[in-house]
Design a protein around this motif. Structure first.
Motif, PDB file in Angstrom:
ATOM      1  N   ALA A  32       4.036  52.582 149.974  1.00 43.26           N
ATOM      2  CA  ALA A  32       2.961  51.882 150.209  1.00 43.26           C
ATOM      3  C   ALA A  32       3.043  50.726 149.242  1.00 43.26           C
ATOM      4  O   ALA A  32       2.401  50.702 148.060  1.00 43.26           O
ATOM      5  CB  ALA A  32       1.691  52.371 150.584  1.00 43.26           C
ATOM      6  N   LYS A  33       3.029  49.279 149.916  1.00 39.83           N
ATOM      7  CA  LYS A  33       2.907  48.173 149.243  1.00 39.83           C
ATOM      8  C   LYS A  33       2.275  47.113 149.954  1.00 39.83           C
ATOM      9  O   LYS A  33       2.250  47.058 151.184  1.00 39.83           O
ATOM     10  CB  LYS A  33       4.499  47.697 148.697  1.00 39.83           C
ATOM     11  CG  LYS A  33       5.305  48.652 148.110  1.00 39.83           C
ATOM     12  CD  LYS A  33       6.564  47.919 147.489  1.00 39.83           C
ATOM     13  CE  LYS A  33       7.546  49.021 146.863  1.00 39.83           C
ATOM     14  NZ  LYS A  33       7.437  49.006 145.377  1.00 39.83           N
ATOM     15  N   ILE A  34       1.782  46.083 149.048  1.00 40.50           N
ATOM     16  CA  ILE A  34       1.100  45.182 149.526  1.00 40.50           C
ATOM     17  C   ILE A  34       1.641  43.647 149.133  1.00 40.50           C
ATOM     18  O   ILE A  34       2.152  43.752 147.866  1.00 40.50           O
ATOM     19  CB  ILE A  34      -0.239  45.076 149.877  1.00 40.50           C
ATOM     20  CG1 ILE A  34      -0.855  45.312 148.114  1.00 40.50           C
ATOM     21  CG2 ILE A  34      -0.872  46.002 150.687  1.00 40.50           C
ATOM     22  CD1 ILE A  34      -2.535  45.082 148.010  1.00 40.50           C
ATOM     23  N   ALA A  35       1.856  42.682 149.720  1.00 40.48           N
ATOM     24  CA  ALA A  35       2.281  41.540 149.113  1.00 40.48           C
ATOM     25  C   ALA A  35       0.767  40.783 149.284  1.00 40.48           C
ATOM     26  O   ALA A  35       0.169  40.336 150.208  1.00 40.48           O
ATOM     27  CB  ALA A  35       3.247  40.838 150.062  1.00 40.48           C
ATOM     28  N   PHE A  58       2.279  38.110 143.961  1.00 34.24           N
ATOM     29  CA  PHE A  58       2.778  39.434 143.565  1.00 34.24           C
ATOM     30  C   PHE A  58       3.064  40.533 144.677  1.00 34.24           C
ATOM     31  O   PHE A  58       2.328  40.296 145.581  1.00 34.24           O
ATOM     32  CB  PHE A  58       1.850  40.231 142.519  1.00 34.24           C
ATOM     33  CG  PHE A  58       1.663  39.212 141.075  1.00 34.24           C
ATOM     34  CD1 PHE A  58       2.480  39.498 140.304  1.00 34.24           C
ATOM     35  CD2 PHE A  58       0.554  38.419 140.950  1.00 34.24           C
ATOM     36  CE1 PHE A  58       2.521  38.563 139.349  1.00 34.24           C
ATOM     37  CE2 PHE A  58       0.405  37.589 139.999  1.00 34.24           C
ATOM     38  CZ  PHE A  58       1.303  37.702 138.907  1.00 34.24           C
ATOM     39  N   ILE A  59       3.847  41.337 144.519  1.00 32.12           N
ATOM     40  CA  ILE A  59       3.931  42.515 145.365  1.00 32.12           C
ATOM     41  C   ILE A  59       3.242  43.624 144.637  1.00 32.12           C
ATOM     42  O   ILE A  59       3.632  43.843 143.299  1.00 32.12           O
ATOM     43  CB  ILE A  59       5.272  42.865 145.672  1.00 32.12           C
ATOM     44  CG1 ILE A  59       6.247  41.529 146.378  1.00 32.12           C
ATOM     45  CG2 ILE A  59       5.469  44.017 146.624  1.00 32.12           C
ATOM     46  CD1 ILE A  59       5.613  41.212 147.459  1.00 32.12           C
ATOM     47  N   TRP A  60       2.185  44.604 145.137  1.00 27.38           N
ATOM     48  CA  TRP A  60       1.572  45.605 144.462  1.00 27.38           C
ATOM     49  C   TRP A  60       2.106  46.923 145.130  1.00 27.38           C
ATOM     50  O   TRP A  60       2.264  47.011 146.229  1.00 27.38           O
ATOM     51  CB  TRP A  60       0.384  45.389 144.764  1.00 27.38           C
ATOM     52  CG  TRP A  60      -0.364  44.318 143.894  1.00 27.38           C
ATOM     53  CD1 TRP A  60      -0.519  43.048 144.543  1.00 27.38           C
ATOM     54  CD2 TRP A  60      -0.874  44.353 142.665  1.00 27.38           C
ATOM     55  NE1 TRP A  60      -1.020  42.138 143.384  1.00 27.38           N
ATOM     56  CE2 TRP A  60      -1.287  43.040 142.487  1.00 27.38           C
ATOM     57  CE3 TRP A  60      -0.933  45.156 141.380  1.00 27.38           C
ATOM     58  CZ2 TRP A  60      -1.772  42.504 140.844  1.00 27.38           C
ATOM     59  CZ3 TRP A  60      -1.558  44.842 140.210  1.00 27.38           C
ATOM     60  CH2 TRP A  60      -1.837  43.329 140.332  1.00 27.38           C
ATOM     61  N   ASP A  61       2.172  48.028 144.448  1.00 33.09           N
ATOM     62  CA  ASP A  61       2.425  49.427 144.971  1.00 33.09           C
ATOM     63  C   ASP A  61       0.982  50.040 144.657  1.00 33.09           C
ATOM     64  O   ASP A  61       0.092  49.819 143.842  1.00 33.09           O
ATOM     65  CB  ASP A  61       3.251  50.221 143.974  1.00 33.09           C
ATOM     66  CG  ASP A  61       3.357  51.641 144.336  1.00 33.09           C
ATOM     67  OD1 ASP A  61       2.860  52.308 145.107  1.00 33.09           O
ATOM     68  OD2 ASP A  61       4.554  52.071 144.019  1.00 33.09           O
ATOM     69  N   ASP A  69       4.287  45.382 141.119  1.00 33.27           N
ATOM     70  CA  ASP A  69       5.581  45.891 141.504  1.00 33.27           C
ATOM     71  C   ASP A  69       6.566  44.784 141.140  1.00 33.27           C
ATOM     72  O   ASP A  69       7.914  45.054 140.618  1.00 33.27           O
ATOM     73  CB  ASP A  69       5.436  46.658 142.670  1.00 33.27           C
ATOM     74  CG  ASP A  69       6.830  47.437 142.899  1.00 33.27           C
ATOM     75  OD1 ASP A  69       6.701  48.343 141.889  1.00 33.27           O
ATOM     76  OD2 ASP A  69       7.326  47.539 143.740  1.00 33.27           O
ATOM     77  N   ALA A  70       6.342  43.687 141.736  1.00 37.35           N
ATOM     78  CA  ALA A  70       7.115  42.480 141.639  1.00 37.35           C
ATOM     79  C   ALA A  70       6.458  41.229 141.482  1.00 37.35           C
ATOM     80  O   ALA A  70       5.248  41.068 142.121  1.00 37.35           O
ATOM     81  CB  ALA A  70       8.147  42.457 142.815  1.00 37.35           C
ATOM     82  N   GLU A  71       7.036  40.306 140.871  1.00 40.97           N
ATOM     83  CA  GLU A  71       6.605  39.000 140.657  1.00 40.97           C
ATOM     84  C   GLU A  71       7.310  37.928 141.572  1.00 40.97           C
ATOM     85  O   GLU A  71       8.617  37.957 141.327  1.00 40.97           O
ATOM     86  CB  GLU A  71       6.232  38.405 139.331  1.00 40.97           C
ATOM     87  CG  GLU A  71       5.950  37.135 138.908  1.00 40.97           C
ATOM     88  CD  GLU A  71       5.602  36.905 137.564  1.00 40.97           C
ATOM     89  OE1 GLU A  71       6.371  35.941 136.907  1.00 40.97           O
ATOM     90  OE2 GLU A  71       4.992  37.713 136.828  1.00 40.97           O
ATOM     91  N   SER A 108      18.074  41.482 142.083  1.00 40.44           N
ATOM     92  CA  SER A 108      17.372  42.086 140.837  1.00 40.44           C
ATOM     93  C   SER A 108      16.311  40.873 140.439  1.00 40.44           C
ATOM     94  O   SER A 108      16.553  39.746 140.618  1.00 40.44           O
ATOM     95  CB  SER A 108      18.318  42.048 139.659  1.00 40.44           C
ATOM     96  OG  SER A 108      18.813  40.751 139.429  1.00 40.44           O
ATOM     97  N   GLY A 109      15.167  41.144 139.656  1.00 40.34           N
ATOM     98  CA  GLY A 109      13.991  40.234 139.137  1.00 40.34           C
ATOM     99  C   GLY A 109      12.983  40.029 140.324  1.00 40.34           C
ATOM    100  O   GLY A 109      11.973  39.417 140.097  1.00 40.34           O
ATOM    101  N   GLY A 110      12.998  41.191 141.264  1.00 40.38           N
ATOM    102  CA  GLY A 110      11.888  40.965 142.137  1.00 40.38           C
ATOM    103  C   GLY A 110      11.914  40.424 143.271  1.00 40.38           C
ATOM    104  O   GLY A 110      12.580  40.661 144.331  1.00 40.38           O
ATOM    105  N   GLY A 111      11.783  38.897 143.191  1.00 40.16           N
ATOM    106  CA  GLY A 111      11.929  38.029 144.215  1.00 40.16           C
ATOM    107  C   GLY A 111      12.789  36.821 144.202  1.00 40.16           C
ATOM    108  O   GLY A 111      12.308  36.000 143.657  1.00 40.16           O
ATOM    109  N   THR A 112      13.952  36.825 144.603  1.00 40.78           N
ATOM    110  CA  THR A 112      14.658  35.674 144.533  1.00 40.78           C
ATOM    111  C   THR A 112      14.332  34.817 145.643  1.00 40.78           C
ATOM    112  O   THR A 112      14.340  35.394 146.699  1.00 40.78           O
ATOM    113  CB  THR A 112      16.349  36.199 144.551  1.00 40.78           C
ATOM    114  OG1 THR A 112      16.566  37.298 143.530  1.00 40.78           O
ATOM    115  CG2 THR A 112      17.405  35.205 144.658  1.00 40.78           C
ATOM    116  N   SER A 113      14.298  33.767 145.437  1.00 42.59           N
ATOM    117  CA  SER A 113      13.894  32.856 146.277  1.00 42.59           C
ATOM    118  C   SER A 113      14.865  31.811 147.049  1.00 42.59           C
ATOM    119  O   SER A 113      15.834  31.425 146.248  1.00 42.59           O
ATOM    120  CB  SER A 113      12.503  32.115 146.079  1.00 42.59           C
ATOM    121  OG  SER A 113      12.846  31.318 144.871  1.00 42.59           O
ATOM    122  N   LYS A 114      14.628  31.341 148.112  1.00 43.68           N
ATOM    123  CA  LYS A 114      15.407  30.170 148.657  1.00 43.68           C
ATOM    124  C   LYS A 114      14.215  29.232 149.540  1.00 43.68           C
ATOM    125  O   LYS A 114      13.295  29.948 150.200  1.00 43.68           O
ATOM    126  CB  LYS A 114      16.408  30.347 149.825  1.00 43.68           C
ATOM    127  CG  LYS A 114      17.245  29.361 150.237  1.00 43.68           C
ATOM    128  CD  LYS A 114      18.197  29.826 151.323  1.00 43.68           C
ATOM    129  CE  LYS A 114      18.652  28.419 151.662  1.00 43.68           C
ATOM    130  NZ  LYS A 114      19.699  28.891 152.802  1.00 43.68           N
TER     131      LYS A 114
END
Length: 121
Positions: A32-35, A58-61, A69-71, A108-114
């Motif tokens: 279970a995660k939330i953005a 952020f992404i939270w668990d 969980d991720a930035e 890797s690194g959580g959120g690679t963006s475009k």
């Protein structure tokens, strides 16, 4: 009826910002995660006249509310953020400056963006 608070997810940055959107991870079989997107939607806030507004979201668990969980590091603060319901490793966010940013959580690194530039006619 009553409700009980189970967890508090605090913005880890010192600047006080609003959680502008919250989106549940759409896969019930996955953890279970939330953005959560964070921004200050006050147009031309004087607080950011001399300093840059923080951009992180952020992404939270939900089982670990103490650390994200991720930035996600968009080029401009996100006003909204949504998981892709068909490909749950990808998200899309709408930024304060009008850009649309896509994120791939498998990298890797959580959120690679475009990012995608706004279209004008």
């Amino acid at each position: 009826p009553s409700a009980k608070g189970l967890a508090v997810f605090r913005d880890p940055l010192d600047d006080k910002r609003t959680a502008t959107s919250i989106n549940w991870h759409p896969d019930p079989a996955a953890p279970a995660k939330i953005a959560v997107s964070y921004s200050d939607l006050t147009f031309q806030n004087s607080k950011f006249a001399s300093a840059r507004m923080p951009h992180q979201s952020f992404i939270w668990d939900i089982l670990n509310p103490n650390t994200p969980d991720a930035e996600l590091l968009p080029p401009s603060p996100l006003c909204c953020l949504r998981f892709n319901p068909k490909n749950t490793d990808s998200l899309v966010g709408g930024s304060y400056n009008g850009l649309i940013t896509f994120y791939d959580l498998r990298r890797s690194g959580g959120g690679t963006s475009k990012e995608t530039l706004p279209f004008s006619t």
